[in-house]
Design an enzyme around this catalytic site. Sequence first.
Site, mmCIF file in Angstrom:
data_model
loop_
_atom_site.group_PDB
_atom_site.id
_atom_site.type_symbol
_atom_site.label_atom_id
_atom_site.label_comp_id
_atom_site.label_asym_id
_atom_site.label_seq_id
_atom_site.Cartn_x
_atom_site.Cartn_y
_atom_site.Cartn_z
ATOM 1 N N HIS A 190 34.268 42.062 33.907
ATOM 2 C CA HIS A 190 32.971 42.563 34.367
ATOM 3 C C HIS A 190 32.189 43.036 33.147
ATOM 4 O O HIS A 190 32.638 43.934 32.427
ATOM 5 C CB HIS A 190 33.136 43.701 35.370
ATOM 6 N N CYS A 191 31.046 42.423 32.901
ATOM 7 C CA CYS A 191 30.264 42.733 31.708
ATOM 8 C C CYS A 191 29.109 43.657 32.069
ATOM 9 O O CYS A 191 28.186 43.257 32.792
ATOM 10 C CB CYS A 191 29.726 41.444 31.081
ATOM 11 N N PRO A 192 29.122 44.897 31.581
ATOM 12 C CA PRO A 192 28.020 45.810 31.904
ATOM 13 C C PRO A 192 26.705 45.426 31.234
ATOM 14 O O PRO A 192 25.640 45.851 31.674
ATOM 15 C CB PRO A 192 28.530 47.167 31.406
ATOM 16 N N ASN A 195 25.422 43.270 33.760
ATOM 17 C CA ASN A 195 25.533 43.953 35.057
ATOM 18 C C ASN A 195 26.118 43.051 36.136
ATOM 19 O O ASN A 195 25.719 43.117 37.303
ATOM 20 C CB ASN A 195 24.170 44.496 35.504
#
Length: 438
Positions: A190-192, A195
């Site tokens: 999950h890449c912030p 998002n």
Amino acid sequence: MNWTSVALLTVVYTIVLGGAAIFLCVEPDEETLMGRFSIFVFYTAPAKVEEKAKAYLPAVVYNGGYAAFDYVFNQRNPLLQLFYLSIVIGGYVIWHFTGKQLLPGYYLSDVHITIANAVVAACLATFVGACTRSPGVIDKESFHLYDSCYAADDVIYDSRRYCDTCDQRRPARSKHCKLCGYCVPRFDHHCPWVNTCVGQDNLPYFLAFLATHCALLWYGSVVLGLIFAGIIAEKDLFNVTFYSGQSRQSFKSTPMLVLKYIVFHHGYLVGLFALCVIMALVLTGFTGYHFYLNAINKTTNETYKWGDLKRMHSKLKQRYEEHKAKAAADGEEKPTAENGEASDEPPPEDPGPLPGNAYYKDIVTNVMEAWYPLTWRAAHREKAAALGGGSGRGSGEGGAPGEEETAPVAEGEPAKASNGEAGNGGARRRRRKKKASS
């Protein structure tokens, strides 16, 4: 911007980006130095801080701080996206008002103004694509499509895996993301920054996002460096005498005085240059790591699984070797307890060699699978079949990749010929019938 500000910005960039690189690339492992450092920084230290804060802060302050922390780190939010836009747009504004005014220069022509605009536009385009493209959502309708892409290897993926949250079986290489709230096919992480999750359907957009930003950062570093070098060469700064207005003294040129001169007159550009160099080094390592994973057909999530498996295999192998050595020394086939009595526990078995990655094919195929996912191929085959009237190979029910549409054949009934064979056979029969009648 003075020399102190540039140094402070450089330290901040290094700490923030270095911490992000450690969090994303270093596996928390007690057996390695970097792994123990990662555990301390991201798990042990925050837990200690939370414990002290809960003990000494008022309940209202603690609850508010915890809610803010939970929103930033445990929920989907656009904070890092806004931070990214502030960096890119802010850097471009600095370049627009202070950098491109120095072109054409001693080493560069003004064509780099156009190139810089094109590279920044490409970065923003890939950023929007990575943020808006879905990684893939596994639900009742799309389950067959994603389940047909990869078979369970029965090593790190069990074909009986079940997601209690989504109330469905999990296809191989998928994982449920608690931030997104659904199961993601070929889950990577999950890449912030975008998002969303990086999964099977948006991996090419994410890779393009990384590649374009590496190009931007290295290009910006080189261009800004050549601009500074051009200023030094044009003004012959290494052979001039500097005069201090405060001490009213003259000084012969030194590399430090030249650097201070550049910082004093072009401080914002120096700060932008430091940002580009540091981020280029960090992002190049991160991008190279992902390109390496693509070449061996492995995801970030799977590296953690393989790390756990290797540690477990190593412990089982060590236990077996220790038992084997002890049995050979004692001349016993059955292990004994500490008091010398025979143990009822079975001897440890040899775990054998560590299994390999079942999803590895060859480098070209692995890379193509990342940039041209199996689900995209299925969709393109289905579209081609629809345009061709449904003849030829299809994608099967639900667009499953690699499957062909076949008609059921009853038991004892000969299989029907294909369209081409049926057409040729019918033509031959018509010619024979016409010849017989004549």
